[in-house]
Motif scaffolding. Sequence first.
Motif, PDB file in Angstrom:
ATOM      1  N   GLU A  47      37.611  19.480 -64.521  1.00  0.00           N
ATOM      2  CA  GLU A  47      37.417  20.880 -64.904  1.00  0.00           C
ATOM      3  C   GLU A  47      36.499  21.594 -63.913  1.00  0.00           C
ATOM      4  O   GLU A  47      36.738  22.755 -63.548  1.00  0.00           O
ATOM      5  CB  GLU A  47      36.830  20.973 -66.306  1.00  0.00           C
ATOM      6  N   ASP A  48      35.445  20.885 -63.456  1.00  0.00           N
ATOM      7  CA  ASP A  48      34.545  21.459 -62.457  1.00  0.00           C
ATOM      8  C   ASP A  48      35.312  21.805 -61.181  1.00  0.00           C
ATOM      9  O   ASP A  48      35.143  22.890 -60.612  1.00  0.00           O
ATOM     10  CB  ASP A  48      33.419  20.473 -62.112  1.00  0.00           C
ATOM     11  N   ILE A 102      35.904  25.435 -59.259  1.00  0.00           N
ATOM     12  CA  ILE A 102      35.622  25.692 -57.841  1.00  0.00           C
ATOM     13  C   ILE A 102      36.859  26.239 -57.143  1.00  0.00           C
ATOM     14  O   ILE A 102      36.795  27.202 -56.371  1.00  0.00           O
ATOM     15  CB  ILE A 102      35.136  24.402 -57.159  1.00  0.00           C
ATOM     16  N   GLY A 103      38.018  25.613 -57.421  1.00  0.00           N
ATOM     17  CA  GLY A 103      39.263  26.070 -56.811  1.00  0.00           C
ATOM     18  C   GLY A 103      39.648  27.481 -57.209  1.00  0.00           C
ATOM     19  O   GLY A 103      40.295  28.206 -56.445  1.00  0.00           O
ATOM     20  N   ALA A 104      39.230  27.896 -58.414  1.00  0.00           N
ATOM     21  CA  ALA A 104      39.532  29.250 -58.875  1.00  0.00           C
ATOM     22  C   ALA A 104      38.737  30.292 -58.091  1.00  0.00           C
ATOM     23  O   ALA A 104      39.204  31.410 -57.853  1.00  0.00           O
ATOM     24  CB  ALA A 104      39.233  29.368 -60.371  1.00  0.00           C
ATOM     25  N   GLU A 128      28.597  32.246 -57.209  1.00  0.00           N
ATOM     26  CA  GLU A 128      29.498  32.306 -58.354  1.00  0.00           C
ATOM     27  C   GLU A 128      29.853  30.899 -58.837  1.00  0.00           C
ATOM     28  O   GLU A 128      29.903  30.633 -60.045  1.00  0.00           O
ATOM     29  CB  GLU A 128      30.769  33.076 -57.980  1.00  0.00           C
ATOM     30  N   ILE A 129      30.080  29.973 -57.896  1.00  0.00           N
ATOM     31  CA  ILE A 129      30.406  28.598 -58.276  1.00  0.00           C
ATOM     32  C   ILE A 129      29.255  27.959 -59.035  1.00  0.00           C
ATOM     33  O   ILE A 129      29.451  27.293 -60.058  1.00  0.00           O
ATOM     34  CB  ILE A 129      30.760  27.764 -57.018  1.00  0.00           C
ATOM     35  N   THR A 130      28.033  28.140 -58.535  1.00  0.00           N
ATOM     36  CA  THR A 130      26.890  27.520 -59.208  1.00  0.00           C
ATOM     37  C   THR A 130      26.621  28.173 -60.565  1.00  0.00           C
ATOM     38  O   THR A 130      26.012  27.557 -61.445  1.00  0.00           O
ATOM     39  CB  THR A 130      25.624  27.609 -58.345  1.00  0.00           C
ATOM     40  N   ARG A 131      27.066  29.414 -60.743  1.00  0.00           N
ATOM     41  CA  ARG A 131      26.955  30.031 -62.067  1.00  0.00           C
ATOM     42  C   ARG A 131      27.917  29.371 -63.039  1.00  0.00           C
ATOM     43  O   ARG A 131      27.576  29.098 -64.185  1.00  0.00           O
ATOM     44  CB  ARG A 131      27.254  31.537 -61.971  1.00  0.00           C
ATOM     45  N   ARG A 132      29.132  29.078 -62.525  1.00  0.00           N
ATOM     46  CA  ARG A 132      30.141  28.447 -63.384  1.00  0.00           C
ATOM     47  C   ARG A 132      29.903  26.945 -63.533  1.00  0.00           C
ATOM     48  O   ARG A 132      30.134  26.370 -64.597  1.00  0.00           O
ATOM     49  CB  ARG A 132      31.541  28.661 -62.791  1.00  0.00           C
ATOM     50  N   VAL A 133      29.461  26.309 -62.426  1.00  0.00           N
ATOM     51  CA  VAL A 133      29.254  24.854 -62.427  1.00  0.00           C
ATOM     52  C   VAL A 133      27.851  24.578 -61.889  1.00  0.00           C
ATOM     53  O   VAL A 133      27.672  24.279 -60.709  1.00  0.00           O
ATOM     54  CB  VAL A 133      30.310  24.136 -61.553  1.00  0.00           C
ATOM     55  N   SER A 142      31.931  15.000 -54.767  1.00  0.00           N
ATOM     56  CA  SER A 142      32.893  15.266 -55.828  1.00  0.00           C
ATOM     57  C   SER A 142      32.869  14.201 -56.924  1.00  0.00           C
ATOM     58  O   SER A 142      33.360  14.431 -58.028  1.00  0.00           O
ATOM     59  CB  SER A 142      34.313  15.391 -55.256  1.00  0.00           C
ATOM     60  N   ALA A 143      32.278  13.028 -56.605  1.00  0.00           N
ATOM     61  CA  ALA A 143      32.196  11.979 -57.622  1.00  0.00           C
ATOM     62  C   ALA A 143      31.340  12.415 -58.814  1.00  0.00           C
ATOM     63  O   ALA A 143      31.478  11.883 -59.918  1.00  0.00           O
ATOM     64  CB  ALA A 143      31.621  10.701 -57.016  1.00  0.00           C
ATOM     65  N   GLY A 144      30.458  13.402 -58.588  1.00  0.00           N
ATOM     66  CA  GLY A 144      29.606  13.893 -59.667  1.00  0.00           C
ATOM     67  C   GLY A 144      30.199  15.068 -60.422  1.00  0.00           C
ATOM     68  O   GLY A 144      29.515  15.675 -61.257  1.00  0.00           O
ATOM     69  N   LEU A 145      31.457  15.409 -60.128  1.00  0.00           N
ATOM     70  CA  LEU A 145      32.107  16.547 -60.769  1.00  0.00           C
ATOM     71  C   LEU A 145      33.305  16.100 -61.598  1.00  0.00           C
ATOM     72  O   LEU A 145      33.965  15.111 -61.277  1.00  0.00           O
ATOM     73  CB  LEU A 145      32.561  17.553 -59.714  1.00  0.00           C
TER      74      LEU A 145
END
Length: 250
Positions: free
Chosen positions: A35-36, A40-42, A130-135, A29-32
Motif C-alpha cells: 500500500e505504501d 508513492i506511485g500515485a 507529499e509522499i512523507t505526508r501520505r507515508v 523498500s523492504a520497510g514499506l
Amino acid sequence: MTLTQQLLSLMRLRPMPSGVWHLTGTRWSAGLTDEDMQQIGAVCPPRPYRKGERIYRAGDPGGTLHILLDGHVKLSRTGRLGGERVISVCGPDDFFGESFLTEMSTTQADATCLSDRAVICPITREQFLEITRRVPTVAVLLASVLAARVHDLQMRLESLSQPVQVRLAYVMLDLTYRFGHETEAGHYDLDLELRHEEIASLAQASRVSATQAISAWRAKNLVLGTRGQYHVNASGLERLIEELQLDALR
C-alpha cells in the motif's frame, strides 16, 4: 518546522568530491508495504527507460531525486582529459540525483540506463513532502539510509589507501553482492554490462590494471566469463584481498 522539513534541511549536504550524490544498497523498500508503494506511485508515477537511454545529462536542471525500482543505471562524467569516468552503478532500491539534496541547480553527471530496461520513480522536493505526508515511514527510512551512507563513505575513503589490486577486488565484490545471484555457497552469477575501463574507473585505477587483475582472477578461477556475464567466486576474492593486504604490510 515539521520532521520532514527538518530532515530536508539536514540533508542539504555539500556535494561529494565527485559532485555526484547517490545512495546504493539501501534496501529501503523492504520497510514499506504494498500500500505504501502504491501511494508513492500515485504521487510520482514510475517511468521506463531502455538500454543506452539517458535519464539526464550533466548540466541539466536539477532538483529531482530518482529512485531506481528495476534495472541498472550508470552514473558517469567526462574527465579532464576527455575520457569517461564511471562514478557508480546503481541498482534496484538505489537513489541518485545529487541536486535534490544539495544547493546545486544543475546535475553534475550523466545518468544512463545500463540494463535492457530500467524503471525509475522521479521525485521533486514538493512530491517528496507529499509522499512523507501520505507515508511518514519514508522520512524515517531515508534518515536511516543516510546514516548508513556515512559509514559507507568512511569505508570507501579507507579503501583508497589500499593497493590497486585490492581496490579492484573490492569493486568486483561490491558489484557481485549487490547485483549478483548466488548459485552455490560463495559463488555468484553477475550479469552486468561493464567494460574493463568502467570497472577500473570505479576503483580509481587504470584500464591496464583492471585487465591484468581480471586476467589474474581468471587464472585462479575467481572470476570467469567476460563483459556482461561473470561467474564470481566471492569467497575466493575475499581471501585474495586478505592475502594482498598482508603482503602490503610486509
